[in-house]
Design a protein around this motif. Structure first.
Motif, mmCIF file in Angstrom:
data_model
loop_
_atom_site.group_PDB
_atom_site.id
_atom_site.type_symbol
_atom_site.label_atom_id
_atom_site.label_comp_id
_atom_site.label_asym_id
_atom_site.label_seq_id
_atom_site.Cartn_x
_atom_site.Cartn_y
_atom_site.Cartn_z
ATOM 1 N N ASP A 46 -2.874 15.728 24.344
ATOM 2 C CA ASP A 46 -2.655 14.316 24.493
ATOM 3 C C ASP A 46 -3.393 13.626 23.156
ATOM 4 O O ASP A 46 -4.223 12.603 23.456
ATOM 5 C CB ASP A 46 -3.234 13.533 25.789
ATOM 6 C CG ASP A 46 -2.261 13.808 26.785
ATOM 7 O OD1 ASP A 46 -1.132 14.447 26.580
ATOM 8 O OD2 ASP A 46 -2.506 13.212 28.051
ATOM 9 N N TYR A 48 -4.045 10.913 20.627
ATOM 10 C CA TYR A 48 -3.219 9.606 20.267
ATOM 11 C C TYR A 48 -4.261 8.926 19.439
ATOM 12 O O TYR A 48 -5.452 8.605 19.601
ATOM 13 C CB TYR A 48 -3.418 8.985 21.601
ATOM 14 C CG TYR A 48 -2.521 7.463 21.120
ATOM 15 C CD1 TYR A 48 -1.417 7.105 20.746
ATOM 16 C CD2 TYR A 48 -3.060 6.301 21.437
ATOM 17 C CE1 TYR A 48 -0.632 6.004 20.635
ATOM 18 C CE2 TYR A 48 -2.732 5.213 21.496
ATOM 19 C CZ TYR A 48 -1.415 5.030 20.887
ATOM 20 O OH TYR A 48 -0.707 3.850 20.605
ATOM 21 N N SER A 50 -3.297 5.793 17.406
ATOM 22 C CA SER A 50 -2.970 4.541 16.824
ATOM 23 C C SER A 50 -3.841 3.360 17.394
ATOM 24 O O SER A 50 -4.507 3.491 18.354
ATOM 25 C CB SER A 50 -1.562 4.447 17.358
ATOM 26 O OG SER A 50 -1.100 3.260 17.179
ATOM 27 N N ARG A 60 -6.177 -1.139 21.677
ATOM 28 C CA ARG A 60 -7.011 -0.155 21.783
ATOM 29 C C ARG A 60 -8.445 -0.519 21.879
ATOM 30 O O ARG A 60 -9.111 -1.154 20.784
ATOM 31 C CB ARG A 60 -6.708 0.964 20.851
ATOM 32 C CG ARG A 60 -7.805 2.045 21.056
ATOM 33 C CD ARG A 60 -7.106 3.076 19.810
ATOM 34 N NE ARG A 60 -8.061 4.120 19.649
ATOM 35 C CZ ARG A 60 -7.657 5.605 19.554
ATOM 36 N NH1 ARG A 60 -6.435 5.778 19.962
ATOM 37 N NH2 ARG A 60 -8.577 6.360 19.743
ATOM 38 N N CYS A 79 1.070 17.881 25.715
ATOM 39 C CA CYS A 79 1.219 16.410 25.946
ATOM 40 C C CYS A 79 1.466 16.307 27.350
ATOM 41 O O CYS A 79 2.392 17.279 27.897
ATOM 42 C CB CYS A 79 1.983 15.687 25.202
ATOM 43 S SG CYS A 79 1.838 15.695 23.389
ATOM 44 N N ARG A 84 3.453 6.640 25.400
ATOM 45 C CA ARG A 84 2.876 6.847 23.966
ATOM 46 C C ARG A 84 1.537 7.236 23.568
ATOM 47 O O ARG A 84 1.130 7.834 22.689
ATOM 48 C CB ARG A 84 3.394 5.540 23.164
ATOM 49 C CG ARG A 84 3.366 5.752 21.541
ATOM 50 C CD ARG A 84 3.875 4.371 20.869
ATOM 51 N NE ARG A 84 2.806 3.545 20.641
ATOM 52 C CZ ARG A 84 2.502 2.438 19.727
ATOM 53 N NH1 ARG A 84 3.918 2.166 19.091
ATOM 54 N NH2 ARG A 84 1.846 1.683 19.756
ATOM 55 N N ASP A 85 0.696 6.700 24.386
ATOM 56 C CA ASP A 85 -0.846 7.214 24.268
ATOM 57 C C ASP A 85 -1.145 8.508 24.732
ATOM 58 O O ASP A 85 -2.358 8.885 24.521
ATOM 59 C CB ASP A 85 -1.775 6.077 24.855
ATOM 60 C CG ASP A 85 -1.347 5.815 26.407
ATOM 61 O OD1 ASP A 85 -0.409 6.321 26.728
ATOM 62 O OD2 ASP A 85 -2.387 5.673 27.249
ATOM 63 N N HIS A 86 -0.009 9.182 25.007
ATOM 64 C CA HIS A 86 -0.165 10.607 25.389
ATOM 65 C C HIS A 86 0.683 11.532 24.392
ATOM 66 O O HIS A 86 0.548 12.609 24.200
ATOM 67 C CB HIS A 86 -0.043 10.754 26.734
ATOM 68 C CG HIS A 86 -0.803 10.223 27.525
ATOM 69 N ND1 HIS A 86 -1.892 10.703 28.324
ATOM 70 C CD2 HIS A 86 -0.861 8.825 27.965
ATOM 71 C CE1 HIS A 86 -2.645 9.613 28.857
ATOM 72 N NE2 HIS A 86 -1.870 8.767 28.797
ATOM 73 N N TRP A 88 2.801 10.822 21.253
ATOM 74 C CA TRP A 88 3.415 10.270 20.032
ATOM 75 C C TRP A 88 3.503 10.725 18.542
ATOM 76 O O TRP A 88 2.774 11.336 18.302
ATOM 77 C CB TRP A 88 2.350 8.976 19.979
ATOM 78 C CG TRP A 88 3.056 7.804 18.742
ATOM 79 C CD1 TRP A 88 4.202 7.152 19.088
ATOM 80 C CD2 TRP A 88 2.411 7.115 17.898
ATOM 81 N NE1 TRP A 88 4.365 6.192 18.250
ATOM 82 C CE2 TRP A 88 3.163 6.184 17.370
ATOM 83 C CE3 TRP A 88 1.025 7.442 17.123
ATOM 84 C CZ2 TRP A 88 2.901 5.387 16.273
ATOM 85 C CZ3 TRP A 88 0.789 6.475 16.283
ATOM 86 C CH2 TRP A 88 1.635 5.539 15.631
ATOM 87 N N SER A 91 1.203 10.844 15.758
ATOM 88 C CA SER A 91 -0.180 11.182 16.063
ATOM 89 C C SER A 91 -0.232 12.757 16.001
ATOM 90 O O SER A 91 -1.100 13.524 15.402
ATOM 91 C CB SER A 91 -0.735 10.966 17.387
ATOM 92 O OG SER A 91 -1.066 9.665 17.309
#
Length: 319
Positions: A46, A48, A50, A60, A79, A84-86, A88, A91
């Motif tokens: 995971d 991330y 961004s 964030r 993932c 998206r925070d896992h 993306w 990333s």
């Protein structure tokens, strides 16, 4: 999308790429992201990096410790679900330049633009799958995330011990199955709260992630010895106090660390850039605790598997 590290290149150079590892070492990347290294293998779960705000109530909070192209090695990316925070591509895409593949539920590829990821580096996972990556064996197991399209958990096995990564999943029957199948030394579970957030111009109450009772219920279903809550400082408007987990765990069997002494904490909260090291349960241990932070800044744990006896927080003023 440009990714900019808040700490420049020093953390990747000195703290992540630089140290030699013995056994299993883990670096927390923020959110639920981890980099895991052994002498033979490097995997990311995971990741991330961004700071972009794609929803009005999201900002964030943790720093971005590195840019993905700065990793010296990556054998695989895993993932847990489609948020998206896992998952993306900007990333994890640069991490795949080392030749590994990204492993994720099929919904991740359906819900994101993965056109820049070579098809032969896209691996769709399902509960029950198992992957051998260097000296790590990584099992895909089920979970329950009511906010995700497709969600799995991962169990990483190494001769030094077993790690569970729960993504954003909440207590479910699959956790009991994992607890029956594996002896989990360290487990990461997302911890959050209910909050009043602005969505589409309206203020709404919404539960995000596990609350304290959910975390302890999950830890007991899984049989987690050392619990690491994550996600609890991910968003500006959604935070939780990991200290509450100690009180919630008072009368429960797990996390096992809460049984060791009345002064022990039930969980091990981590900050971006901090690290944990796994030492073998079968290795010879001294009769008295040895507490030291090695010169490379990683944690040593000589008395208990995954028991961090000192915290090496990397980066300026992060708590």
């Amino acid at each position: 999308m440009t990714i900019n590290s808040d700490w420049g290149k020093w953390w990747a150079r000195e703290e992540f790429n630089g140290p030699s590892v013995d056994g299993v070492s883990l670096w927390f990347l923020g959110v639920t992201g981890w980099a895991i290294r052994t002498p033979e293998t490097t995997v990311f779960i995971d990741p991330y990096f961004s700071t972009e705000r794609d929803r009005e109530y999201i900002a964030r909070m943790p720093p971005v410790p590195m840019e993905p192209q700065w990793a010296d090695s990556c054998d695989a990316v895993f993932c847990t679900h489609d948020h998206r925070d896992h998952f993306w591509p900007p990333s994890f895409g640069p991490l795949l330049d080392h030749g590994g593949s990204v492993h994720a539920p099929a919904e991740c590829y359906e819900n994101h633009d993965v056109s820049e990821i070579p098809p032969d580096q896209q691996e769709a996972v399902e509960p029950g799958d198992t992957y051998e990556v260097g000296d790590l064996t990584i099992h895909v197991r089920g979970g329950r995330d009511p906010d995700a399209d497709g969600s799995v958990t991962y169990v990483l096995e190494h001769e030094e011990g077993t790690i569970f990564h729960g993504g954003d999943n909440r207590p479910c029957e699959a956790f009991h199955d994992v607890g029956e199948e594996f002896d989990i030394d360290m487990g990461m579970l997302s911890y959050g709260t209910s909050g009043r957030i602005v969505m589409d111009g309206d203020v709404k109450r919404r539960k995000l992630y596990n609350d304290a009772q959910d975390v302890i219920e999950a830890a007991n279903a899984l049989g987690i010895d050392r619990l690491v809550p994550t996600h609890w400082r991910r968003w500006r408007s959604i935070q939780a106090d990991p200290g509450a987990l100690s009180a919630a765990a008072t009368t429960f069997e797990y996390p096992a660390s809460s049984r060791r002494s009345r002064s022990a904490t039930a969980s091990d909260s981590v900050n971006p850039g901090s690290s944990r090291r796994l030492t073998s349960a079968t290795s010879e241990r001294p009769s008295a605790p040895v507490r030291a932070v090695p010169r490379d800044g990683r944690l040593e744990s000589v008395n208990d598997r995954f028991r961090p006896v000192a915290i090496a927080n990397s980066g300026p003023g992060v708590d």
